[in-house]
Design a protein around this motif. Sequence first.
Motif, mmCIF file in Angstrom:
data_model
loop_
_atom_site.group_PDB
_atom_site.id
_atom_site.type_symbol
_atom_site.label_atom_id
_atom_site.label_comp_id
_atom_site.label_asym_id
_atom_site.label_seq_id
_atom_site.Cartn_x
_atom_site.Cartn_y
_atom_site.Cartn_z
ATOM 1 N N LYS A 1 -28.169 19.962 -64.879
ATOM 2 C CA LYS A 1 -28.303 21.284 -65.500
ATOM 3 C C LYS A 1 -29.201 21.260 -66.735
ATOM 4 N N LYS B 1 -21.952 19.333 -57.674
ATOM 5 C CA LYS B 1 -22.066 18.079 -58.429
ATOM 6 C C LYS B 1 -23.519 17.848 -58.855
ATOM 7 N N ARG C 1 -25.756 20.181 -59.308
ATOM 8 C CA ARG C 1 -26.062 21.194 -60.322
ATOM 9 C C ARG C 1 -25.545 20.766 -61.690
ATOM 10 N N GLU C 2 -24.329 20.260 -61.733
ATOM 11 C CA GLU C 2 -23.731 19.841 -62.991
ATOM 12 C C GLU C 2 -24.483 18.662 -63.600
#
Length: 591
Positions: free
Chosen positions: A554, A548, A550-551
């Motif tokens: 990003k 989560k 990372r998303e």
Amino acid sequence: MAVKGKVLRVRGPVVIAEGMQGAQMYEVVEVGKDGLVGEITRITGDKAVIQVYEDTTGITPGEPVVGTGSPFSVELGPGLLSHIFDGVLRPLESIYEVANSPFIRRGIKVPSLDRSKKWSWNPSPDAKVGEKVQGGDVLGTVPETELIEHKVMVPPGIRGTLKEIAPAGEYTVEDTIAVVEQDGKEIELKMYHRWPIRKPRPVIEKFEPVTPLITGVRVLDTLFPMAKGGTGAIPGPFGSGKTVTLRTLAAWSDARVVIYVGCGERGNEMTDVLVNFPHYKDPWSGKPLMQRTILVANTSNMPVAAREASIYVGITLAEYYRDMGYDSLLIADSTSRWAEALRDIAGRMEEMPAEEGFPPYLASRLAEYYERAGRAKIPGRPPRVGSVTIASAVSPPGGDFSEPVTSHTRRFVRVFWALDASLAYARHYPAINWLTSYSLYVDTVAQWWHQNVNPHWKEYRDELMNILLREDELKEIVRLVGPESLSEPDKLIIETAKIIKEGFLQQNAFDPIDAFCSPQKQFLMMKIIIDFYRKAKDLVNSGVPVAKIREATKDEIAELIRSRFTVKNDELDKLQDLYERLMLKLSQIRA
């Protein structure tokens, strides 16, 4: 009176002469009808073993050997910078003009310094007739290049009363610019003097290196810093990037004077240096890089004995500019080839070999070389402090760091930049392995970083290093059972280490922006990564999965990695804006 003997036998670069009564160790002699330059390395009775710095092909027994009465010395004075010399400090351009050939003719004798060029001499206001002077006192200055003001000093070992000093004007290096009375004798001083290459130049006191040598390479400056006056080695197998890393040091470091010694490497590599260096610009001044550089070229197809001497020539030049109060950098590529020259000469002299055929005195020779580095207080007036920094490439066969040259080198250097072939083949530049490399100057240069960049530098640097070390431990687990078996905190370590490697450790030496990263930009990039990790770690501990995080971040992480190429050193407000946006994104994530 000059010693006169004759050749007894020839063994490659080693000549054995007889009838040498009265000769001295390390005395320079002229061998054969062509007067080849050689140096006595052993004396037994009336026989002398001579190390010849030129090709001995064709020399026959009975040819004359004439002593000069002095050790192997080099000329030190204005006119060294911007020039290219061979391993015994003969200017290659002048040799080409005299020989009218691209090949160096045997026995050719060309002075290191141009005797006809006139220099603009400015006497020092402190150098007054009637006053006492000693070795190291600055008599005057000469604008050698636009970057370097050459200080003409009283040669070491001279002490007396200044009887005359030349007024300001145009003089050649052969003109007398001062007269000193010593012990009732008048000594005429010129702009240059000679100094034996195997004898260190005197200093009053050596200090601990505390100022970092800024190279603009993030993995060097931040993780494994070099200090001015320090010693370092760059070992690595063929194709791992030793030469490119050394050239980066020569081109981008903040040393005032760079001496680049191509010691036994392939001719094409040295040719590339000779062709490209005159076109590079000094990043600190915008002037041509050669205005602060001396190139000493002694490639693998040149005489082996001259390769052995070229290292000492280079360190003597570095000490000379240190004595002027400058920070000089000696780059040697590579000491492995130098050690091979020692091995070859020792074999010709029938000496007992040690490990892998190298002579038993290999370690002591390496120690003598590296101990000439340092930051030192210079004798004479005005008071000066200068430094000699040594960075040498080591070429272990097959990348085996346990071989004698590499293992002995590790004993005498305090910075070890170990290159990794697997990183190089993966196109990770610079291919410096962060697990096997080290620097013992981290604590000594930390104060400079704290005062000039940020007081939290060492704290962030140590945390970044710990993340990389922890990631290496986790990689074995990932290989065995896969990444999904890791805990969320360990997944965050893997994720952060990936950002560090792609966004911080990698660097493009040919990109106009990424080639040089200022200390301020280095710290800000590191701060963004570490603060991201700290904030994300708090979220993971509160139950937020790494996927989560990372998303959600990003885009900012991708922008951080691209900032290597998009954010210039004077545009740090862009990085600061990215930092604030990233922290805001993290603060908005909920479990």
